[in-house]
Design a protein around this motif. Structure first.
Motif: not given
Lengths: 130, 155, 130, 155
Positions: A3, A28, A9, A12, A25-26, A14-16
């Motif tokens: 993780r 937004d 985290d 924000g 990685m993403r 996330t793993v795309e």
């Protein structure tokens, strides 16, 4: 895959997807990553670039069976274009993984992976347990 | 009505920093103004559990330190310029010399050492109490934005 | 293609070939570029990387019909492997060519272009005549 | 025979610099020792017509400035360590703030501000007479070499 860090985290990230061996990685767009109005903050871009670098390196160390800790040495970020209020992606490449240090190259993009909005070069200390 | 005194219009980091660090990414991180000189500004980033870089150590991640040095650099540039004008980060390098003390605030002190017609050069340190024993060291270049800020980098 | 700078000439840099739009620069090993005995000096590698960057950028500006002067902003060099007493090559890539600045990525290699011994990121000010 | 006094074995940049700058690339460039402190060393690179970066201006190219800062950094590290041991440059960043004065010597002053078990951190300035008005500013990291130096970078 392990993780992400508490910071990643909270920001924000996330793993795309996993593109070959390298996770994409993403991040937004939100008020918490905004700099000038409507523009992605350079610090948030840097955080995304670093997170992509560490995620790839951690995976590569696991693959080599190395229970090594990663300690940052440095980070040089190039800001190539304004980050728009769109999702941003980042992917790293391992240039060199040595006994004591790793060198990584990371790019971040929005709409077109071939037109990065930022790039980073990272050096990381790889510390084997005593 | 006479024109305003220079002292009223000159950039004042004491008044500007709380405004610039109150919102968006800087506000989310929780940066605070600490002190400044003619060409430098120091900000504080209080420790917070959701900004750590590893689960098992109460140490700020390196990402927030980049944001801290970036904002301190911008304030140092405006302070040296004596006015607020749009700038964008061209590039930034941070060397991480050691981990900060657990649960410690990290202070970011940036100095603008050169301004040309279109670029501003900065260096600085992040520290956890003693600027002479830094946790990180930074060097960077910012560009002034003249037209069409939409196409220029930074933020 | 324009001739190299006096420094590049004196160091012994020559144009090896043009690979697409990007000139490949060559530096032969000699005592004047030696650091530790038998090892290429990191400063000489940096000079080769910079020379490759400026040569490519000068050509690109000419191609765009821009009579602009180039002024260095900065250079960040990664030393990835020891330079052996062999010929060394370098080739640059333009990441971004803007109105006021250019960003370049440069790699140097010896026997195998896919295994660079050093890389550099350069920012250059592009100054149009008044 | 008693072991040598520490004062005899400690690294002395005044004695070492002429030896280290006499040959090969540093010798070709013509670097000279200037002065040093507990954690810094300053070298001089005299102007020479074949080291200029442009035909029409008598200003040193930027390449020799990298070499100058690299050598000054190595000397600063050994001076702070108090001993000579193999090191290799991991990475180096140089910001070019302004052109040096025509036909001027460039002085490279590097400071080693942190040494860990395996890395040494440096920063520095290149100037043409006044360190407070630098022509370039440098930050870098060196690694100590323990085994098999052939596979490690630098030089």
């Amino acid at each position: 895959m392990a993780r992400l860090t508490p910071y990643a985290d909270a920001l924000g990230i996330t793993v795309e997807a996993a593109d070959g061996d390298a996770p994409v990685m993403r991040l937004d767009f939100s008020d918490g990553v905004q700099g000038r109005p409507g523009v992605l903050h350079g610090g948030a871009i840097s955080g995304l670039l670093e997170t992509a670098g560490y995620a790839l390196l951690r995976g590569a160390l696991v693959q080599e069976g190395r229970a090594a800790a990663m300690k940052p040495i440095n980070l040089t970020v190039q800001f190539l274009a304004s980050g728009k209020p769109h999702p941003t992606f980042a992917k790293a490449r391992i240039v060199k993984l040595g006994r004591r240090t790793a060198n990584l190259s990371v790019e971040a993009w929005q709409d077109d992976p071939s037109r990065p909005i930022a790039s980073a070069v990272m050096n990381v200390m790889v510390v084997e347990p005593e | 009505m006479p024109p305003p005194e220079p002292a009223d219009t000159a950039f004042d980091p004491v008044r500007a920093a709380p405004f610039l660090t109150a919102r968006s990414h800087n506000g989310w991180l929780g940066m605070l103004y600490r002190e400044h000189g003619a060409d430098w500004v120091e900000l504080e980033l209080p420790w917070r559990s959701d900004l750590v870089g590893e689960d098992d150590r109460a140490v700020l991640a390196s990402g927030p330190i980049v944001s801290l040095m970036d904002m301190a650099s911008g304030l140092a540039i405006w302070t040296r310029m004596g006015s607020f004008q749009p700038i964008a980060t061209l590039d930034l390098r941070v060397d991480y010399t050691r981990a900060a003390a657990p649960r410690a605030s990290v202070f970011g002190r940036a100095t603008c050492y050169r301004i040309t017609r279109s670029a501003a050069f900065v260096h600085g340190v992040a520290h956890d109490g003693d600027p002479a024993d830094p946790v990180a060291r930074m060097q960077g270049v910012f560009m002034t934005i003249k037209v069409n800020p939409g196409i220029l980098p930074g933020g």
